[in-house]
Design a protein around this motif. Structure first.
Motif, PDB file in Angstrom:
ATOM      1  N   SER A 167      37.971  40.889  31.697  1.00  0.00           N
ATOM      2  CA  SER A 167      39.151  41.810  31.515  1.00  0.00           C
ATOM      3  C   SER A 167      39.185  42.649  32.760  1.00  0.00           C
ATOM      4  CB  SER A 167      38.796  42.940  30.220  1.00  0.00           C
ATOM      5  OG  SER A 167      37.523  43.335  30.418  1.00  0.00           O
ATOM      6  N   THR A 168      38.175  42.515  33.584  1.00  0.00           N
ATOM      7  CA  THR A 168      38.461  43.216  35.077  1.00  0.00           C
ATOM      8  C   THR A 168      37.849  42.486  36.095  1.00  0.00           C
ATOM      9  OG1 THR A 168      36.030  44.238  34.506  1.00  0.00           O
ATOM     10  CG2 THR A 168      37.768  45.741  33.602  1.00  0.00           C
ATOM     11  N   GLY A 169      37.906  43.027  37.379  1.00  0.00           N
ATOM     12  CA  GLY A 169      37.676  42.147  38.587  1.00  0.00           C
ATOM     13  C   GLY A 169      38.675  41.065  38.938  1.00  0.00           C
ATOM     14  N   THR A 170      38.210  40.549  39.859  1.00  0.00           N
ATOM     15  CA  THR A 170      39.026  39.251  40.568  1.00  0.00           C
ATOM     16  C   THR A 170      38.769  37.991  39.810  1.00  0.00           C
ATOM     17  OG1 THR A 170      38.789  39.952  42.741  1.00  0.00           O
ATOM     18  CG2 THR A 170      39.313  37.752  42.349  1.00  0.00           C
ATOM     19  N   LEU A 171      39.740  37.431  38.967  1.00  0.00           N
ATOM     20  CA  LEU A 171      39.758  36.302  38.089  1.00  0.00           C
ATOM     21  C   LEU A 171      39.542  34.894  39.449  1.00  0.00           C
ATOM     22  CD1 LEU A 171      42.727  36.423  36.052  1.00  0.00           C
ATOM     23  CD2 LEU A 171      40.340  37.008  35.558  1.00  0.00           C
TER      24      LEU A 171
ATOM     25  N   THR B 199      48.201  36.427  43.761  1.00  0.00           N
ATOM     26  CA  THR B 199      48.694  36.945  42.529  1.00  0.00           C
ATOM     27  C   THR B 199      49.599  35.680  42.028  1.00  0.00           C
ATOM     28  OG1 THR B 199      50.749  38.069  43.323  1.00  0.00           O
ATOM     29  CG2 THR B 199      48.717  39.482  42.912  1.00  0.00           C
ATOM     30  N   TYR B 200      49.774  35.603  40.514  1.00  0.00           N
ATOM     31  CA  TYR B 200      50.604  34.992  39.685  1.00  0.00           C
ATOM     32  C   TYR B 200      52.117  35.072  39.982  1.00  0.00           C
ATOM     33  CZ  TYR B 200      53.387  33.086  35.784  1.00  0.00           C
ATOM     34  OH  TYR B 200      54.100  32.554  35.099  1.00  0.00           O
ATOM     35  N   THR B 201      52.701  33.928  40.275  1.00  0.00           N
ATOM     36  CA  THR B 201      54.100  33.850  40.336  1.00  0.00           C
ATOM     37  C   THR B 201      54.793  32.772  39.078  1.00  0.00           C
ATOM     38  OG1 THR B 201      55.935  33.515  41.712  1.00  0.00           O
ATOM     39  CG2 THR B 201      53.983  32.426  42.090  1.00  0.00           C
TER      40      THR B 201
ATOM     41  N   THR C 263      49.276  37.526  34.751  1.00  0.00           N
ATOM     42  CA  THR C 263      50.183  38.664  35.455  1.00  0.00           C
ATOM     43  C   THR C 263      49.551  40.011  35.920  1.00  0.00           C
ATOM     44  OG1 THR C 263      52.010  37.640  34.214  1.00  0.00           O
ATOM     45  CG2 THR C 263      52.208  39.586  35.039  1.00  0.00           C
ATOM     46  N   GLY C 264      49.786  40.205  37.088  1.00  0.00           N
ATOM     47  CA  GLY C 264      49.048  41.448  37.489  1.00  0.00           C
ATOM     48  C   GLY C 264      47.729  41.583  37.864  1.00  0.00           C
ATOM     49  N   ARG C 265      46.983  40.391  37.902  1.00  0.00           N
ATOM     50  CA  ARG C 265      45.580  40.401  38.177  1.00  0.00           C
ATOM     51  C   ARG C 265      45.295  39.589  39.513  1.00  0.00           C
ATOM     52  NH1 ARG C 265      42.126  39.904  33.667  1.00  0.00           N
ATOM     53  NH2 ARG C 265      40.560  40.361  35.418  1.00  0.00           N
ATOM     54  N   ARG C 266      44.239  40.216  40.166  1.00  0.00           N
ATOM     55  CA  ARG C 266      43.869  39.596  41.366  1.00  0.00           C
ATOM     56  C   ARG C 266      43.233  38.091  41.006  1.00  0.00           C
ATOM     57  NH1 ARG C 266      42.616  41.257  46.803  1.00  0.00           N
ATOM     58  NH2 ARG C 266      40.688  40.398  47.660  1.00  0.00           N
ATOM     59  N   ILE C 267      43.620  37.171  41.801  1.00  0.00           N
ATOM     60  CA  ILE C 267      43.162  35.821  41.607  1.00  0.00           C
ATOM     61  C   ILE C 267      42.648  34.927  42.848  1.00  0.00           C
ATOM     62  CG2 ILE C 267      43.655  33.329  40.420  1.00  0.00           C
ATOM     63  CD1 ILE C 267      46.105  35.062  39.244  1.00  0.00           C
TER      64      ILE C 267
END
Length: 250
Positions: free
Chosen positions: A129-133, A211-213, A153-157
């Motif tokens: 739920s938190t942190g870089t994926l 980030t996701y696009t 969406t909205g997550r750092r990947i």
């Protein structure tokens, strides 16, 4: 090729399999999950070679008895009439290749000439739920295309793979996916957009953060779906211990 030569070839082949299976060399040929079978195969070949050599040694010890020597001569004549063809020595060539040549992992040359092999995952493991994926190329691509970016969406990947450039210069981050072995390896591709390095060398390993696009294009080779990632940072990294991705069909 007589029995002694057969035993020697079997022993060397078994020893080569054990060497490959106890080092990272086997990862150039098969997926990591097949390591136990590879080691078992090497052990069986060595045991067979030792049993063959022991049998021949036991038989040679009986030659001092005249009657058995006469029988041995008859067997020798029979074997001479049915000698194995010399072409059987070609079996040594794969052994020499295994011993002397360590092939590189498949890279951008194969990736740009083969269509993406992305398949819809059976399930999507829960994401932190938190942190870089930190996702594999196939994991990110499957979630982006078939799960429409849900959870991304909205997550750092962060994704790691090697660079491949299409014929028109389009940059992809790629990981070759395995079903079983390198012979069936196929690429899974993710398009790179955003802050990518101005100069990209094919086969360079990168850790891409972004980030996701929702952007999805079609592979020019097989019309398969290629998702994209909006890059915010990209840095070169060493090639991983296992260059192949096994998560594409899970």
């Amino acid at each position: 090729m007589n029995r002694q030569a057969q035993a020697a070839v079997l022993f060397l082949l078994g020893a080569s399999l054990l060497h490959a299976g106890t080092t990272d060399l086997y990862l150039r040929y098969v997926k990591a999950g097949l390591q136990p079978l590879l080691l078992a195969s090497g052990a069986v070949l060595i045991a067979t070679a030792l049993a063959t050599a022991w049998y021949e040694w036991r038989r040679s010890r009986t030659l001092h008895e005249p009657e058995q020597q006469h029988q041995q001569q008859e067997r020798h004549q029979h074997q001479h009439q049915h000698r194995e063809p010399r072409v059987s020595w070609l079996l040594v060539l794969p052994l020499l290749a295994l011993i002397l040549v360590a092939p590189p992992a498949l890279g951008s040359y194969s990736a740009t000439r083969t269509g993406t092999a992305l398949q819809e995952p059976v399930a999507y493991p829960a994401l932190p739920s938190t942190g870089t994926l930190r996702l594999g190329v196939a994991d990110y691509a499957g979630r982006a295309v078939y799960d429409h970016g849900r959870g991304l969406t909205g997550r750092r990947i962060a994704v790691t793979g090697f660079v491949a450039l299409d014929h028109d210069g389009t940059p992809y981050l790629v990981r070759m996916a395995l079903n079983c072995c390198a012979a069936d390896a196929q690429p899974v591709k993710v398009g790179l957009a955003g802050r990518i390095p101005p100069v990209l060398q094919p086969d360079t390993w990168l850790e891409v953060t972004g980030t996701y696009t929702p952007r999805v294009t079609r592979d020019p080779v097989n019309d398969g779906p290629i998702p994209w990632i909006e890059v915010t940072e990209a840095k070169p990294v060493p090639a991983p211990r296992d260059p192949y991705d096994e998560t594409w069909n899970t």
